[in-house]
Design a protein around this motif. Structure first.
Motif, PDB file in Angstrom:
ATOM      1  N   UNK A  36       0.824  -1.209   0.000  1.00 30.79           N
ATOM      2  CA  UNK A  36       0.000   0.000   0.000  1.00 30.79           C
ATOM      3  C   UNK A  36       0.857   1.258   0.000  1.00 30.79           C
ATOM      4  N   UNK A  37       1.934   1.249   0.815  1.00 29.84           N
ATOM      5  CA  UNK A  37       2.810   2.413   0.866  1.00 29.84           C
ATOM      6  C   UNK A  37       3.489   2.673  -0.462  1.00 29.84           C
ATOM      7  N   UNK A  38       3.978   1.623  -1.097  1.00 31.27           N
ATOM      8  CA  UNK A  38       4.642   1.802  -2.391  1.00 31.27           C
ATOM      9  C   UNK A  38       3.648   2.185  -3.478  1.00 31.27           C
ATOM     10  N   UNK A  39       2.438   1.694  -3.386  1.00 30.59           N
ATOM     11  CA  UNK A  39       1.409   2.087  -4.355  1.00 30.59           C
ATOM     12  C   UNK A  39       1.113   3.579  -4.241  1.00 30.59           C
ATOM     13  N   UNK A  40       1.052   4.080  -3.016  1.00 32.98           N
ATOM     14  CA  UNK A  40       0.825   5.508  -2.820  1.00 32.98           C
ATOM     15  C   UNK A  40       1.964   6.338  -3.402  1.00 32.98           C
ATOM     16  N   UNK A  41       3.204   5.854  -3.245  1.00 33.31           N
ATOM     17  CA  UNK A  41       4.344   6.568  -3.827  1.00 33.31           C
ATOM     18  C   UNK A  41       4.211   6.614  -5.348  1.00 33.31           C
ATOM     19  N   UNK A  42       3.882   5.490  -5.963  1.00 33.08           N
ATOM     20  CA  UNK A  42       3.728   5.457  -7.421  1.00 33.08           C
ATOM     21  C   UNK A  42       2.626   6.393  -7.886  1.00 33.08           C
ATOM     22  N   UNK A  74      10.062  17.706   3.651  1.00 39.99           N
ATOM     23  CA  UNK A  74       8.684  17.849   3.150  1.00 39.99           C
ATOM     24  C   UNK A  74       7.754  16.824   3.766  1.00 39.99           C
ATOM     25  N   UNK A  75       6.484  17.192   3.890  1.00 42.80           N
ATOM     26  CA  UNK A  75       5.473  16.220   4.299  1.00 42.80           C
ATOM     27  C   UNK A  75       5.403  15.125   3.244  1.00 42.80           C
ATOM     28  N   UNK A  76       5.021  13.930   3.678  1.00 48.50           N
ATOM     29  CA  UNK A  76       5.020  12.776   2.771  1.00 48.50           C
ATOM     30  C   UNK A  76       4.206  13.038   1.514  1.00 48.50           C
ATOM     31  N   UNK A  79       6.051  15.073  -1.337  1.00 47.65           N
ATOM     32  CA  UNK A  79       7.143  14.497  -2.132  1.00 47.65           C
ATOM     33  C   UNK A  79       6.608  14.176  -3.533  1.00 47.65           C
ATOM     34  N   UNK A  80       7.375  14.532  -4.545  1.00 51.62           N
ATOM     35  CA  UNK A  80       7.051  14.384  -5.963  1.00 51.62           C
ATOM     36  C   UNK A  80       6.081  15.454  -6.466  1.00 51.62           C
ATOM     37  N   UNK A  81       5.737  16.428  -5.611  1.00 50.75           N
ATOM     38  CA  UNK A  81       4.945  17.565  -6.083  1.00 50.75           C
ATOM     39  C   UNK A  81       5.749  18.360  -7.111  1.00 50.75           C
ATOM     40  N   UNK A 154      10.424  21.768 -11.336  1.00 51.87           N
ATOM     41  CA  UNK A 154      10.954  20.456 -10.970  1.00 51.87           C
ATOM     42  C   UNK A 154      10.081  19.783  -9.941  1.00 51.87           C
ATOM     43  N   UNK A 155      10.434  18.542  -9.638  1.00 48.29           N
ATOM     44  CA  UNK A 155       9.664  17.757  -8.677  1.00 48.29           C
ATOM     45  C   UNK A 155      10.431  17.616  -7.368  1.00 48.29           C
ATOM     46  N   UNK A 156       9.705  17.729  -6.275  1.00 51.66           N
ATOM     47  CA  UNK A 156      10.308  17.653  -4.952  1.00 51.66           C
ATOM     48  C   UNK A 156      10.802  16.233  -4.700  1.00 51.66           C
ATOM     49  N   UNK A 157      12.078  16.124  -4.384  1.00 56.36           N
ATOM     50  CA  UNK A 157      12.690  14.827  -4.079  1.00 56.36           C
ATOM     51  C   UNK A 157      13.233  14.894  -2.664  1.00 56.36           C
ATOM     52  N   UNK A 158      12.783  13.986  -1.806  1.00 55.22           N
ATOM     53  CA  UNK A 158      13.283  13.984  -0.441  1.00 55.22           C
ATOM     54  C   UNK A 158      14.760  13.631  -0.406  1.00 55.22           C
ATOM     55  N   UNK A 159      15.424  14.064   0.664  1.00 51.91           N
ATOM     56  CA  UNK A 159      16.839  13.762   0.820  1.00 51.91           C
ATOM     57  C   UNK A 159      17.066  12.259   0.822  1.00 51.91           C
TER      58      UNK A 159
END
Length: 271
Positions: A36-42, A74-76, A79-81, A154-159
């Motif tokens: 579920x977590x990885x699906x949300x990231x995708x 960034x808040x979860x 990320x990727x915004x 650009x897209x926000x990439x977490x550290x």
């Protein structure tokens, strides 16, 4: 027929079976959470590719400290915004990120601080370039950054995880991991707590740069593990039931135990 199940031996077998099945179910649940977590990231990656860019400050909180400090991560959900921001590149503090692979080739990603009007900066990953002739770690010839005001999308990439060392080689900052807090300590201004993966900029980026691809997480692998662990749990319970039924049939004389071949008399020779 099944009174033997109340014997200490079979109660012990039942306890072990239930514990093993419970552990397998929990492992399946853990993999389900990861799926579920990885699906949300995708889904966030896909949404970031489609969305209109928002101002940088909508996704990231500006750093409030002095030089060398880092703003909040960034808040979860941020990320990727996809964001846009205008500033001026500081090429004197460009960071070479070595050992990065694009299209099966090892080279460098180039991070250049974009200094905003308020004196804060955000690291911009301008793209990938191959190393100079001589090997994968040979420092490349970095295309010059545009001068004057530059508008970046650009897209926000977490550290990145890890605290890879930051070195100076031939006067340039160099590292293996994009650990923003560690890099910020080498820079003369406060830095936002994430970096931007460049999509486009005005003036246009040098064509030498290759866009860094954004890979989706392998969430279906985790889903496969979910099915695997739950099947194992079911098979464990079924195996217990099969063994108990077989023992009951033996006790009732319906099914005989295999003959002990070692106890059979040896055949004798005859005429």
């Amino acid at each position: 027929m099944y009174r033997f199940l109340l014997s200490p031996r079979w109660l012990g077998i039942l306890a072990l079976t239930l514990v093993a099945a419970a552990v397998m179910v929990l492992l399946g649940n853990w993999q389900l959470d990861r799926y579920r977590g990885r699906t949300e990231i995708n889904e966030r990656i896909d949404a970031g590719q489609r969305m209109a860019p928002a101002p940088l400050h909508d996704a990231l909180t500006a750093p409030a400290g002095g030089a060398g400090t880092t703003g909040p991560a960034p808040a979860e959900e941020k990320v990727w915004t996809r964001v846009t921001v205008t500033g001026r590149y500081d090429p004197t503090n460009t960071v070479l990120v070595r050992g990065r692979t694009v299209d099966s080739k090892v080279g460098f990603e180039i991070l250049t601080p974009l200094v905003l009007g308020d004196g804060t900066a955000v690291l911009v990953d301008r793209g990938w370039i191959p190393p100079a002739p001589g090997g994968a770690t040979a420092q490349p010839q970095v295309p010059a950054a545009p001068t004057g005001d530059v508008t970046v999308v650009g897209r926000v990439h977490e550290t990145e995880s890890g605290s890879g060392a930051v070195d100076r080689r031939d006067g340039r900052l160099e590292t293996r991991r994009i650990a923003v807090p560690r890099l910020a300590r080498e820079l003369p201004y406060p830095v936002f707590g994430a970096y931007l993966l460049l999509d486009e900029q005005t003036p246009a980026a040098d064509p030498t740069f290759v866009a860094v691809p954004v890979g989706h997480t392998n969430n279906w692998q985790n889903f496969g593990y979910v099915v695997q662990w739950w099947l194992f749990a079911g098979m464990t319970l079924v195996g217990y039931g099969w063994a108990a039924r077989r023992e009951a049939r033996r006790a009732a004389g319906i099914e005989s135990r295999p003959a002990d071949r070692a106890a059979e008399p040896a055949p004798t020779g005859g005429a």
